[in-house]
Each structure stands twice: as structure tokens, then as C-alpha cells.
Design a protein around this motif. Sequence first.
Motif, short mmCIF file in Angstrom:
data_model
loop_
_atom_site.label_atom_id
_atom_site.label_comp_id
_atom_site.label_asym_id
_atom_site.label_seq_id
_atom_site.Cartn_x
_atom_site.Cartn_y
_atom_site.Cartn_z
N ARG A 185 0.83 -1.21 0.00
CA ARG A 185 0.00 0.00 0.00
C ARG A 185 0.86 1.25 0.00
N SER A 186 1.90 1.25 0.83
CA SER A 186 2.77 2.41 0.94
C SER A 186 3.46 2.71 -0.39
N MET A 187 3.98 1.68 -1.03
CA MET A 187 4.68 1.89 -2.30
C MET A 187 3.73 2.35 -3.40
N LEU A 188 2.54 1.76 -3.44
CA LEU A 188 1.56 2.16 -4.45
C LEU A 188 1.08 3.58 -4.23
N LEU A 189 0.90 3.98 -2.97
CA LEU A 189 0.50 5.36 -2.69
C LEU A 189 1.55 6.34 -3.19
N GLN A 190 2.81 6.05 -2.89
CA GLN A 190 3.88 6.94 -3.36
C GLN A 190 3.88 7.03 -4.88
N ARG A 191 3.72 5.89 -5.54
CA ARG A 191 3.75 5.87 -7.01
C ARG A 191 2.60 6.67 -7.60
N ARG A 192 1.39 6.38 -7.14
CA ARG A 192 0.22 7.07 -7.71
C ARG A 192 0.23 8.56 -7.37
N PHE A 193 0.69 8.88 -6.17
CA PHE A 193 0.78 10.28 -5.76
C PHE A 193 1.74 11.04 -6.68
#
Length: 357
Positions: free
Chosen positions: A45-53
Motif C-alpha cells: 500500500r505504501s509503495m503504491l500510494l507513493q507511485r500514484r501520488f
Amino acid sequence: MSTDAKRAPAQKRKDKAPAGDNGADGNAPSELAGTTVEQRRELLRSMLLQRRFEERCAEAYALGKIGGFCHLYIGQEAISTGVMSMIRPDDYVITAYRDHGQALARGISPRSVMAELFGRANGCSGGKGGSMHLFDSATNFLGGHGIVGSHVPIAAGVGFAIKYRRGNQLCICFFGEAAVNIGAFHEALNLASLWDLPVIFIVENNRYGMGTSISRSTANEDMLIRAKGYRMEGETVDGQDVFAVRECMARAVERARKEKRPTLIEMKTYRFMGHSMSDAVSGTYRTKDELEENMKRDPILVLHNKMYESGELTEGEMHKIDDEAKAIAQDAWDFADASPEPPLEKLYTDVYTDTSS
């Protein structure tokens, strides 16, 4: 960059193990050991949030909503995520100008970060710091520093303050490989070792200082020889594998807390974007083939595949986590866009501080 097209094809995956902590033989795969399924999902979740952000950041920059410099962290998310997952809320973090991903991984609100990028009053630095100078005292996130290597001595100072107060915290200091050649880096490591300071120095070696490859800028590419030069423990780790990052961090954290000793860690990674938004992704100082080859080890893809092959994650679950990340990024955009700009008189605040006691 989207992860959708780069997932492991279903026909090539291994037989699925029952969902849960263990593999089909009753033992967790070695690379997943030491974490629960939910912890692994949280890393994803953390990595995907950073990517999409940051994908939205790129859009906002192109539309002129983000001004000044903007350096994206895309491709390096396993480092920020793995490191932050191994430290405590009362520990300190200080970093360079590629700081969005680290700020989000540390727990700064996406709304607050995006508002800062938009230059709005609700930003974590009051709209006056921008992309390179994110700061949040609530999470002990001490910046975001725009001058290469300037913050490395500050990290040593934080370590000294911890020791002076007889605390049990530590300080994480992120910087790029180009910073290891400047004098301030060497001065800081010398004092950190001499005074036994609880600082973990992390070199995010993405192989390029702006457009200059490390082979053209560094006479000795062996990062660990610098640790030996200052009687300091050093390790090199695969920065695209969040579990490798966590394992390395576990040793460094224990050393900092129990022995009050610093560590130098080289985390080998690769940025999928240019140095900044004004820099071409490929075709100038690196080839498209080189970029595409390194993107095969996308840290999100690496974690996704491990969880998918061990039966802990279905494609539907992956899409749900991804959609949640996209929704948070959109919410941050909407919040930032609706936030007010700082009033003109704020130009005169936060310039000097009263140092009288």
C-alpha cells in the motif's frame, strides 16, 4: 509508470499456496519471513500510494500547478517504505530534495504534502518550502534539503543531540551517491564515528547525479570503503527489494540503539524518471534500453510477484489496493487545489528565530 502491464502473467506463476503467512510446505518463503500478511500488504500500500501520488505530481507540474523544481522518487519506493517500516515514531528522518516518497512513507498526510507542492497555506511547510523542502515536526521529518549533501552534517548534529539528552532514538539520513564526494559528507561521518552517534547514513545510489553517471564522477565506486575509512560498519543492499532493505535496516537499527554506533548503507536503486521534471527520461545520458531493463525490477512489481506467487494476493486485491491509492492521490489534489495561498505578510515570517534564552 503503471504497474498494470508489468505483472507476472498468470500462466507463469507457481502453484498458489493457501493464503496466510505460510507457504505450501508450512513455512513462509525466506524473503517473506519476519512479516505478517497484513504487514506485507501495508508495504505494498505504501509503495503504491507513493507511485500514484507522484504520477499525479507529474500531471500537476505539466499543468503549472506545481512550480519550481520537482524531483520524483518513482522507482525507489522500496527504500523509503522498507526504511520507515523499521523505525519508531520518535526517531528522526532527514533527507535531500527527492523527498515526496519518503515524506509519505513516514506518515505525513498526502493532503499536506500536495498542498505544499501547490504552494498553498495548508502545506506541511506553509506553502513556502515547495517540493524540495517538506518538513513536519509531528513525524520528526526534518526536511527536504535542496543543497546536495548539506543536510548530512545536520544528521550528525541530530545524533549528537540524541546522545547529549541520553535518548534512545536514532536519525535516518538519506542522500544520493553524488553526495559522497563532498567534504561535508566526510566531516559528518568522521564525527559520527568518533563520537559514537546513532545515525544511519543511507546512500540511495540511483547511478546518476543529475545527468552524470557515477563512473564519470567517482574515482572509487566502492561505497563501503568510505565506511571503513571512518571505522564504521557498512553494507550494500538491493534497494529494489523491500525485504532486503528491511533486513539490512534491522541490523543497523540494533547497532544504533544498543551500541550507539553509526552505519553507512548503500542501497542500489534506479530512478524511472529524469533527475527532475525538466530532465528527459531517456535519450540524452541514458538509453531507452537501459531504462526498460531496469524497470523490469520495479520494486512494486518485485513485491507484487512475491505475494502473488505465495498465494497472498489476487489480481482483484491488487486492483483494489491500487484504486485506493489513486483515490487518496486524487483527494490530495482536490484538497490542495481548494486550499488558499499564503497571505503576502507570510513572506516576513520564518526568516529569523529568537535565540535568546
